[in-house]
Write an enzyme that holds these catalytic residues in place. Structure first.
Site, mmCIF file in Angstrom:
data_model
loop_
_atom_site.group_PDB
_atom_site.id
_atom_site.type_symbol
_atom_site.label_atom_id
_atom_site.label_comp_id
_atom_site.label_asym_id
_atom_site.label_seq_id
_atom_site.Cartn_x
_atom_site.Cartn_y
_atom_site.Cartn_z
ATOM 1 N N GLY A 123 45.880 43.152 46.404
ATOM 2 C CA GLY A 123 47.087 43.356 47.199
ATOM 3 C C GLY A 123 46.817 44.033 48.527
ATOM 4 O O GLY A 123 47.321 43.610 49.579
ATOM 5 N N ARG A 127 37.224 41.152 38.115
ATOM 6 C CA ARG A 127 38.262 41.582 39.062
ATOM 7 C C ARG A 127 38.070 40.933 40.435
ATOM 8 O O ARG A 127 39.048 40.608 41.112
ATOM 9 C CB ARG A 127 38.270 43.104 39.174
ATOM 10 C CG ARG A 127 38.884 43.790 37.963
ATOM 11 C CD ARG A 127 38.643 45.299 37.980
ATOM 12 N NE ARG A 127 39.194 45.954 39.148
ATOM 13 C CZ ARG A 127 40.469 46.328 39.283
ATOM 14 N NH1 ARG A 127 41.323 46.091 38.300
ATOM 15 N NH2 ARG A 127 40.891 46.939 40.373
ATOM 16 N N CYS A 172 46.633 55.578 42.443
ATOM 17 C CA CYS A 172 47.988 55.430 41.893
ATOM 18 C C CYS A 172 48.166 56.418 40.744
ATOM 19 O O CYS A 172 48.719 56.095 39.697
ATOM 20 C CB CYS A 172 48.275 54.004 41.470
ATOM 21 S SG CYS A 172 46.999 53.218 40.473
#
Length: 384
Positions: free
Chosen positions: A186, A209, A310
């Site tokens: 993203g 990933r 995060c």
């Protein structure tokens, strides 16, 4: 009479199906061998209750219920598709471009303001980014993105707070950029949307990933932009990047592996709170310091770095920043300066809820009225 009732109940029990099951086949319900007796999601919540109730005090109950509630998303417009058409369609949904609204309609600082004016570099936001969100308290959902006429997806759904580290990086046209921990993609996509990357190195240690990252790029970015001379995807150990390409990049994003707090409360699969990953979880701050130090070493003197997670944990946030700065000073005699992002918080306070007491950097905390995050980000400048 009572004796008749007791006898009737006894007869019913004898006729019941479970009464006919042979004793040797009766057993207590057992957990499946693949189902954990104490789920990782519960371990995560237990851990957060112990640590964050102390760290955040009276704010924790509100943050906690928000983390356990449905997350809010933003729609990052794909400028490589028909961006103006997509923006118009999102506006019809009553969504708003929070980036344009904040950056181009900010109120000027009063002339008699007592706060020191931030440097031009720290004021700068990465350009050309359009991300739509619904207003505070509006829990509407965006429809799934569609394939446009150019064969590319119209927009990318993401936690809108994830765009803040990219905005804070302040890209300028012609910058060489490193996204050290790029997957799932993203933020890499957002970096490309700015149109500023002369070349972009997108790295992640996990090959699975990086495969996901490649799929995102193929779905949103034209072939000529994905050319290897402009975008390079690798699966190297990010901790060694300072040795591989030291003093190379104008801008570096270090979005490190962390406890992914919201994800850990909702997903069992691949959770960092699985008992088998306890040691890995305990060593996260060490890994994070190593990755940030490598990112700083890969930055040119005078270049800028943004560190992000995060997670709500100050052990993974402020302490990592301070640890990496001390490491570079002690081992390499390299000076790093933390940029003040107070103005940045003011720009976006209508969209996100910020924790007011970070030692360095900024932290978006989940709030039921604006359920984004958590997202911590800190901007630094390598001075020498």
């Amino acid at each position: 009479m009572a004796a008749l009732v007791v006898r009737g109940v006894r007869d019913m029990l004898k006729r019941a199906d479970f009464a006919t099951v042979p004793r040797r086949q009766r057993h207590k319900k057992k957990w499946a061998s693949t189902e954990p007796k104490f789920p990782a999601t519960r371990l995560a919540l237990q851990n957060f209750d112990m640590t964050y109730s102390v760290q955040f005090g009276d704010l924790w109950p509100s943050i906690r219920v928000s983390l356990l509630s449905e997350q809010k998303y933003g729609a990052l417009v794909n400028n490589f598709a028909a961006g103006d058409r997509v923006s118009a369609e999102l506006e019809q949904l009553k969504a708003r471009d929070f980036v344009n609204e904040a950056v181009f309609h900010r109120e000027p600082e009063p002339e008699n303001s007592q706060t020191a004016a931030p440097s031009p570099a720290s004021w700068a936001c990465s350009p050309n980014l359009r991300c739509f969100t619904f207003t505070r308290g509006d829990v509407s959902r965006f429809p799934p993105a569609r394939l446009g006429s150019l064969g590319l997806m119209d927009y990318y759904l993401m936690d809108a707070a994830s765009l803040l580290p990219v905005l804070a990086l302040g890209l300028q046209p012609g910058d060489t950029v490193l996204d050290l921990c790029a997957a799932p993609g993203g933020k890499t996509l957002a970096l490309l949307q700015t149109g500023c990357c002369r070349n972009l190195a997108a790295n992640d240690l996990s090959t699975s990933r990086t495969s996901r990252l490649q799929r995102v790029l193929h779905s949103y970015v034209p072939q000529d932009v994905r050319d290897k001379n402009r975008v390079r995807v690798t699966s190297w150990d990010g901790r060694k990047w300072g040795e591989l390409e030291g003093d190379t990049y104008d801008r570096v994003l270090v979005d490190v592996p962390c406890t992914t707090d919201r994800h850990s409360l909702h997903e069992e699969e691949n959770s960092i709170f699985q008992r088998s990953r306890k040691k890995e979880r305990q060593m996260l701050p060490v890994l994070q310091v190593q990755l940030l130090a490598a990112g700083l070493l890969a930055t040119k003197p005078g270049g800028h770095i943004v560190y992000s997670t995060c997670s709500l944990s100050h052990l993974q946030n402020e302490y990592v920043v301070q640890g990496a700065i001390e490491l570079l000073d002690n081992q390499y005699s390299i000076k790093v300066q933390v940029e003040d992002l107070t103005h940045f918080r003011k720009l976006f306070m209508n969209t996100f809820s910020f924790f007011p007491s970070c030692q360095v950097g900024e932290l978006v905390i989940p709030n039921l009225m604006a359920n984004f995050g958590p997202m911590y980000f800190c901007k630094m400048c390598r001075m020498t």
